[in-house]
Design a protein around this motif. Sequence first.
Motif, mmCIF file in Angstrom:
data_model
loop_
_atom_site.group_PDB
_atom_site.id
_atom_site.type_symbol
_atom_site.label_atom_id
_atom_site.label_comp_id
_atom_site.label_asym_id
_atom_site.label_seq_id
_atom_site.Cartn_x
_atom_site.Cartn_y
_atom_site.Cartn_z
ATOM 1 N N ILE A 1 0.767 -1.166 0.149
ATOM 2 C CA ILE A 1 -0.178 -0.146 0.238
ATOM 3 C C ILE A 1 1.162 1.434 0.029
ATOM 4 O O ILE A 1 2.211 1.945 0.594
ATOM 5 N N THR A 2 0.437 2.163 -0.721
ATOM 6 C CA THR A 2 1.457 3.331 -1.071
ATOM 7 C C THR A 2 0.433 4.350 -1.537
ATOM 8 O O THR A 2 -0.820 4.832 -1.044
ATOM 9 N N THR A 3 1.169 5.886 -1.214
ATOM 10 C CA THR A 3 0.230 6.690 -1.763
ATOM 11 C C THR A 3 0.844 7.113 -2.663
ATOM 12 O O THR A 3 1.809 6.774 -3.562
ATOM 13 N N ILE A 4 0.405 8.358 -3.594
ATOM 14 C CA ILE A 4 0.583 9.015 -4.310
ATOM 15 C C ILE A 4 1.593 9.847 -4.493
ATOM 16 O O ILE A 4 2.293 9.612 -5.564
ATOM 17 N N GLU A 5 2.011 10.027 -3.472
ATOM 18 C CA GLU A 5 2.833 11.525 -3.284
ATOM 19 C C GLU A 5 4.172 10.382 -3.852
ATOM 20 O O GLU A 5 5.952 10.946 -3.579
ATOM 21 N N ARG A 6 3.919 9.250 -3.040
ATOM 22 C CA ARG A 6 5.918 8.457 -3.424
ATOM 23 C C ARG A 6 5.460 7.539 -4.824
ATOM 24 O O ARG A 6 5.828 6.121 -4.426
ATOM 25 N N GLY B 1 6.907 0.170 -11.327
ATOM 26 C CA GLY B 1 7.346 -1.236 -11.965
ATOM 27 C C GLY B 1 6.751 -2.266 -11.246
ATOM 28 O O GLY B 1 7.029 -3.567 -11.347
ATOM 29 N N GLU B 2 7.028 -1.546 -10.263
ATOM 30 C CA GLU B 2 6.322 -3.046 -9.154
ATOM 31 C C GLU B 2 5.128 -2.913 -8.817
ATOM 32 O O GLU B 2 3.748 -1.478 -9.662
ATOM 33 N N LYS B 3 4.148 -3.369 -8.444
ATOM 34 C CA LYS B 3 2.506 -3.739 -8.064
ATOM 35 C C LYS B 3 2.660 -3.312 -6.841
ATOM 36 O O LYS B 3 2.706 -2.896 -5.672
ATOM 37 N N VAL B 4 1.923 -2.216 -6.923
ATOM 38 C CA VAL B 4 1.289 -1.401 -5.830
ATOM 39 C C VAL B 4 -0.138 -1.432 -5.279
ATOM 40 O O VAL B 4 -0.929 -1.064 -6.250
ATOM 41 N N THR B 5 -0.648 -0.470 -4.284
ATOM 42 C CA THR B 5 -2.224 -0.261 -4.187
ATOM 43 C C THR B 5 -2.633 0.574 -3.810
ATOM 44 O O THR B 5 -1.365 1.296 -2.792
ATOM 45 N N LEU B 6 -3.508 1.575 -4.086
ATOM 46 C CA LEU B 6 -3.276 3.199 -4.061
ATOM 47 C C LEU B 6 -5.213 2.991 -3.092
ATOM 48 O O LEU B 6 -6.377 1.932 -3.645
ATOM 49 N N ARG B 7 -5.075 3.938 -2.154
ATOM 50 C CA ARG B 7 -6.591 3.826 -1.391
ATOM 51 C C ARG B 7 -7.204 5.143 -2.162
ATOM 52 O O ARG B 7 -6.426 6.305 -0.901
ATOM 53 N N GLY B 8 -8.381 5.627 -2.534
ATOM 54 C CA GLY B 8 -8.372 7.256 -2.387
ATOM 55 C C GLY B 8 -10.093 6.893 -2.730
ATOM 56 O O GLY B 8 -11.072 6.362 -2.674
ATOM 57 N N TRP B 9 -9.848 8.467 -3.571
ATOM 58 C CA TRP B 9 -11.323 8.892 -4.151
ATOM 59 C C TRP B 9 -11.584 8.961 -5.482
ATOM 60 O O TRP B 9 -10.027 10.094 -6.413
ATOM 61 N N ILE B 10 -12.337 9.197 -5.924
ATOM 62 C CA ILE B 10 -12.401 9.406 -7.557
ATOM 63 C C ILE B 10 -13.206 10.436 -8.259
ATOM 64 O O ILE B 10 -13.920 11.027 -7.285
ATOM 65 N N GLU C 1 -16.210 11.617 -6.616
ATOM 66 C CA GLU C 1 -15.968 11.025 -4.972
ATOM 67 C C GLU C 1 -16.713 9.612 -4.061
ATOM 68 O O GLU C 1 -16.731 9.290 -3.232
ATOM 69 N N SER C 2 -16.750 9.003 -5.607
ATOM 70 C CA SER C 2 -16.564 7.349 -5.037
ATOM 71 C C SER C 2 -15.298 6.847 -4.178
ATOM 72 O O SER C 2 -14.276 7.447 -4.729
ATOM 73 N N SER C 3 -15.150 5.822 -3.082
ATOM 74 C CA SER C 3 -14.238 4.814 -2.408
ATOM 75 C C SER C 3 -13.572 4.292 -3.201
ATOM 76 O O SER C 3 -14.127 4.031 -2.805
ATOM 77 N N VAL C 4 -12.449 4.055 -3.331
ATOM 78 C CA VAL C 4 -12.039 2.269 -4.459
ATOM 79 C C VAL C 4 -10.340 2.834 -3.715
ATOM 80 O O VAL C 4 -9.870 3.557 -3.160
ATOM 81 N N GLU C 5 -10.078 1.296 -3.851
ATOM 82 C CA GLU C 5 -8.843 0.876 -3.530
ATOM 83 C C GLU C 5 -8.604 0.060 -4.923
ATOM 84 O O GLU C 5 -8.635 -0.806 -5.422
ATOM 85 N N LEU C 6 -6.866 0.643 -5.552
ATOM 86 C CA LEU C 6 -7.218 0.101 -6.821
ATOM 87 C C LEU C 6 -5.364 -0.210 -6.519
ATOM 88 O O LEU C 6 -4.470 0.367 -6.307
ATOM 89 N N THR C 7 -5.510 -1.758 -7.622
ATOM 90 C CA THR C 7 -4.009 -1.961 -7.051
ATOM 91 C C THR C 7 -3.451 -2.421 -8.885
ATOM 92 O O THR C 7 -4.331 -2.682 -9.808
ATOM 93 N N GLY C 8 -2.277 -1.812 -8.952
ATOM 94 C CA GLY C 8 -1.610 -1.975 -10.439
ATOM 95 C C GLY C 8 0.265 -1.436 -10.617
ATOM 96 O O GLY C 8 -0.073 -1.504 -9.391
ATOM 97 N N GLU C 9 0.580 -2.375 -11.480
ATOM 98 C CA GLU C 9 1.624 -1.508 -11.558
ATOM 99 C C GLU C 9 1.812 -0.210 -11.739
ATOM 100 O O GLU C 9 0.777 0.597 -12.866
#
Length: 433
Positions: free
Chosen positions: A4-9, A15-24, A68-76
């Motif tokens: 799990i990471t943040t957009i700032e980071r 190249g890695e797979k990470v998860t972002l948590r936030g809002w559309i 403003e729908s809340s989502v969790e998205l995982t990807g490269e």
Amino acid sequence: MAKITTIERLGRHEGEKVTLRGWIHRRTSKGKLHFVQLRDGTGYAQCVLFKAGVDPELFEAVGAAGQESSVELTGEVIADERAPGGFELKVSAGRVLQSVHDFPITPKEHGTDFLLARRHLWMRSKRQWAVLRIRDAVITALRSFFDERGFLCVDSPMFTPSACEGTSTLFEVDYFEGEKAYLTQSGQLYAEASAMAFGKVYCFGPTFRAEKSKTRRHLTEFWMLEPEVAFADLDEIMQLAEEMLVHVVKRVLERRRTELETLGRDLSKLECIQGGFPRITYDEASEILVRHPDSDFDPGDDFGAADETILSNMYEQPLMITRYPKEVKAFYMKEDASNPGKVLCVDILAPEGRGEIIGGSQREENLDVLLAAVEKHELPREDFEWYFDLRRFGSVPHSGFGLGLERTVGWICGIEHIREAAPFPRMMTRIRP
Ligand code: 4AD
Ligand code: MG
């Protein structure tokens, strides 16, 4: 499990797979593709969903999710020069936590009253995100500036028994057993006590003024940072204020460039804040105004907002104006021995026509002179007995100033009204939400 990471980071995970948590924030869909502009508080990032690359349920759920729908998205994490921030997420999994459709603040223009009434939601918009992140960086820069110079943070109380900056702007509170208290207008008098105990101090907290002004420079609740320095004279705290402003602007340029760009701020106006601020006296400023065609200034008066705009438009850097007439300033200011009738004070006006962001002075350290000033200002002597003790026991020359946080943030951001520089602004006509 993806990290799990943040957009700032995001850039650290290329190249890695990470998860972002936030809002559309925005979504555009084109048949087999969804482009989600995700916000997570730290930034904005594009997340791309290919129909063939994710579960059909996820593809459908994202396609049905509104702003403003809340989502969790995982990807490269993929580097892409065209993407805002330089990276985007190629989504392979995720979920919609809450799908919403009627978020009241849409990309169309809304009136200010509409937005202010929904401040709790308005703060999610990009412009407000930028301003409030800059406010945070200003606060951090201020604290680090004083910390690095050996100042101690000693806070002043919010409930006070008396006025500090004139009796006309006091908020009265029912205390206990019929006693009245007031919300503090300034932490200064207590900071003076702290300076006699610790040498170099500052207090930083909310202050309150029952100002019946509806200008773009006035709030009824605002934050003030007030350094107070034992043994310092007016020149020393002017130097301190100058170094502080240079430091703060430099830090904000380093840490919040994206946010400044989001606001469309002309960075050259901040990059020129390098020190060597112009310094003029009240008398010199009066002469300028008297000759100015757009000013109706009367010599001897305090400067009004329009006068400050004229003066602060004249220079690229903040302008320091010293030695105002005693009559227009607070009771505690020390008279200038070589300039009778004038006090050892400074107002600092931010450039670009913005006006006063700092007020400060050398304090009267002689008990008898101070007693006379309290009497002249018709202040209740008994409420100041503790303050007089500071002049009875080891009195020394000392000086300090107060910086208005929202006005400073407003200037750095280049925003029209300082209400946007407070998370939940309090004004004469608004205390909700
Ligand atoms: O000039 P002021 O009234 O100075 C003092 O309160 C001193 N006791 C400070 C000190 O020497 N320790 O206020 C200081 C600053 C102003 O320059 C302005 O930036 C801000 O506080 N300020 C306001 N900001 C927003 N809304 C208002 N109504 C403000 N009134 C003052
Ligand atoms: Mg002032």
